[in-house]
Enzyme design. Sequence first.
Site, PDB file in Angstrom:
ATOM      1  N   ASN A 234     -13.073  55.051 -15.033  1.00  0.00           N
ATOM      2  CA  ASN A 234     -13.625  56.200 -15.755  1.00  0.00           C
ATOM      3  C   ASN A 234     -12.524  56.978 -16.464  1.00  0.00           C
ATOM      4  O   ASN A 234     -11.468  57.251 -15.899  1.00  0.00           O
ATOM      5  CB  ASN A 234     -14.395  57.110 -14.799  1.00  0.00           C
ATOM      6  CG  ASN A 234     -15.584  56.402 -14.176  1.00  0.00           C
ATOM      7  OD1 ASN A 234     -15.656  56.235 -12.978  1.00  0.00           O
ATOM      8  ND2 ASN A 234     -16.520  55.967 -14.998  1.00  0.00           N
ATOM      9  N   ALA A 235     -12.775  57.359 -17.718  1.00  0.00           N
ATOM     10  CA  ALA A 235     -11.863  58.159 -18.536  1.00  0.00           C
ATOM     11  C   ALA A 235     -10.517  57.469 -18.739  1.00  0.00           C
ATOM     12  O   ALA A 235      -9.464  58.077 -18.674  1.00  0.00           O
ATOM     13  CB  ALA A 235     -11.663  59.549 -17.938  1.00  0.00           C
ATOM     14  N   ARG A 242      -5.549  41.311 -23.427  1.00  0.00           N
ATOM     15  CA  ARG A 242      -4.258  41.436 -24.100  1.00  0.00           C
ATOM     16  C   ARG A 242      -3.621  42.805 -23.907  1.00  0.00           C
ATOM     17  O   ARG A 242      -2.451  42.994 -24.233  1.00  0.00           O
ATOM     18  CB  ARG A 242      -4.416  41.133 -25.596  1.00  0.00           C
ATOM     19  CG  ARG A 242      -4.523  39.649 -25.904  1.00  0.00           C
ATOM     20  CD  ARG A 242      -4.426  39.371 -27.386  1.00  0.00           C
ATOM     21  NE  ARG A 242      -5.581  39.869 -28.101  1.00  0.00           N
ATOM     22  CZ  ARG A 242      -6.704  39.161 -28.307  1.00  0.00           C
ATOM     23  NH1 ARG A 242      -6.792  37.929 -27.830  1.00  0.00           N
ATOM     24  NH2 ARG A 242      -7.713  39.684 -28.963  1.00  0.00           N
ATOM     25  N   ASP A 263     -21.177  55.728  -6.717  1.00  0.00           N
ATOM     26  CA  ASP A 263     -22.546  56.238  -6.855  1.00  0.00           C
ATOM     27  C   ASP A 263     -23.430  55.287  -7.641  1.00  0.00           C
ATOM     28  O   ASP A 263     -24.631  55.535  -7.795  1.00  0.00           O
ATOM     29  CB  ASP A 263     -22.542  57.617  -7.520  1.00  0.00           C
ATOM     30  CG  ASP A 263     -22.026  57.582  -8.960  1.00  0.00           C
ATOM     31  OD1 ASP A 263     -21.372  56.580  -9.339  1.00  0.00           O
ATOM     32  OD2 ASP A 263     -22.269  58.550  -9.700  1.00  0.00           O
ATOM     33  N   GLY A 264     -22.855  54.197  -8.157  1.00  0.00           N
ATOM     34  CA  GLY A 264     -23.625  53.227  -8.923  1.00  0.00           C
ATOM     35  C   GLY A 264     -23.772  53.579 -10.379  1.00  0.00           C
ATOM     36  O   GLY A 264     -24.305  52.768 -11.154  1.00  0.00           O
ATOM     37  N   HIS A 266     -21.072  55.818 -12.168  1.00  0.00           N
ATOM     38  CA  HIS A 266     -19.730  55.882 -12.757  1.00  0.00           C
ATOM     39  C   HIS A 266     -19.156  54.479 -12.964  1.00  0.00           C
ATOM     40  O   HIS A 266     -18.470  54.217 -13.961  1.00  0.00           O
ATOM     41  CB  HIS A 266     -18.791  56.693 -11.855  1.00  0.00           C
ATOM     42  CG  HIS A 266     -18.963  58.168 -12.004  1.00  0.00           C
ATOM     43  ND1 HIS A 266     -20.020  58.856 -11.474  1.00  0.00           N
ATOM     44  CD2 HIS A 266     -18.194  59.094 -12.653  1.00  0.00           C
ATOM     45  CE1 HIS A 266     -19.903  60.149 -11.776  1.00  0.00           C
ATOM     46  NE2 HIS A 266     -18.802  60.306 -12.488  1.00  0.00           N
ATOM     47  N   ASP A 287     -16.111  62.905  -6.154  1.00  0.00           N
ATOM     48  CA  ASP A 287     -16.163  63.564  -7.465  1.00  0.00           C
ATOM     49  C   ASP A 287     -17.396  64.464  -7.550  1.00  0.00           C
ATOM     50  O   ASP A 287     -18.012  64.608  -8.602  1.00  0.00           O
ATOM     51  CB  ASP A 287     -16.169  62.552  -8.608  1.00  0.00           C
ATOM     52  CG  ASP A 287     -15.807  63.181  -9.953  1.00  0.00           C
ATOM     53  OD1 ASP A 287     -15.144  64.232  -9.960  1.00  0.00           O
ATOM     54  OD2 ASP A 287     -16.206  62.634 -11.001  1.00  0.00           O
ATOM     55  N   GLY A 322     -20.087  63.907 -13.149  1.00  0.00           N
ATOM     56  CA  GLY A 322     -19.832  63.875 -11.716  1.00  0.00           C
ATOM     57  C   GLY A 322     -21.080  63.514 -10.937  1.00  0.00           C
ATOM     58  O   GLY A 322     -22.093  63.110 -11.505  1.00  0.00           O
TER      59      GLY A 322
END
Length: 389
Positions: A234-235, A242, A263-264, A266, A287, A322
């Site tokens: 994430n983020a 490559r 949590d399924g 994220h 989170d 979140g």
Amino acid sequence: MTTATLNPILSNVDIINAKVPGYQGLQMIWVNKEGKIEEILPMGKVCQRETPENLQIVDVAGDWISLGGVDIQINGGLGLAFPELTRKNIHRLEEISQYLWDAGVDGYLPTLVTTSVENIQRSLTLIANYSQKSGAKILGVHLEGPFLNYGKRGAHPAEYLLPLTMNEVKRVLGDYASIVKVITLAPELDPTGEVIPYLHSLGITVSLGHSQATAAQAQQAFKAGATMVTHAFNAMPPLHHREPGLLGAAMNNPDVMSSFIADGQHVVPIMLEILLRASKGLFLVSDALAPLGLPDGVYPWDDRKITVKNGTARLADGTLSGTTFPLLTGVQNLVKWEICDVETAIFLATDAPRKAINLPTLTPKQPANLIRWHWEEKTKELTWKRINN
């Protein structure tokens, strides 16, 4: 930040026939009169020791025993976000800590997401001077920002992002560097390479996240002292054959630990399975946002709104911001999705986060804040409860 001895619940007891993460075979855990683990012995060696007087026996019949969880990334609870702490609501930390204790968490790092320097300083001041009485122990603070890459800021407000310079870092930390245990930053924002060694010298764990860093930039940050990655996948750029990027560099480095959210939403389960197969340095975080412990609905989030549906929180534009699931739900999800075995799932929320911030794991001399996990083979359900006398 001061704490009393929190939540003593066990004393003068032998817990027998226990499975313990990291130990082979059934174990006996001896908890002494002071409520600390005195000894962990294989069941075959129990008869060789002299049994203390008035010792209670708890036979857990092959269930798993662990310490409670440690949540390194949690943004609030029961409607209060940690960046919004004030003198008027600081007492609510006790309520949140007790809620987390009841949810199986022994300790946590209140996480301050990107906001104004004034808000950060106020929250740091209040937490530093807070005298805790009970509940999950506040272990320090996690600063998630404000030194994040604009292009990977996610739900962090752009107007409060800051350049990653020594002057800005010192301004944000102020007089409270000693209570900041983890800081998430984007390493590519510091062309001088000075900041990470400085933070490392203060004893602050540097975690890379909300970043566009290449694998080379990440490797340089790890050499400079960064040892963690914030919410894997994430983020940050995706894995590419490559350009493996930040996550690829972390997965290939045995000295780096990455957090992840189970949590399924994220990260979908199949990618979590790939992550667990490819990397050993992992630990769970919740989170969780301020609506943790509250029902689904629409809630304020700084000057915006988040919608919580089925435990997942999103901004009005759909940006994932979140969860509202407590940490141990992630353990149950990993087992339910058949991503890993029970032992591994428990380890990821209990021992692994402790290792990430250099805390003792389930070993002698530690307070016996123990959780009993039961795996029901017929229903494929993992349940837990705290053990007390």
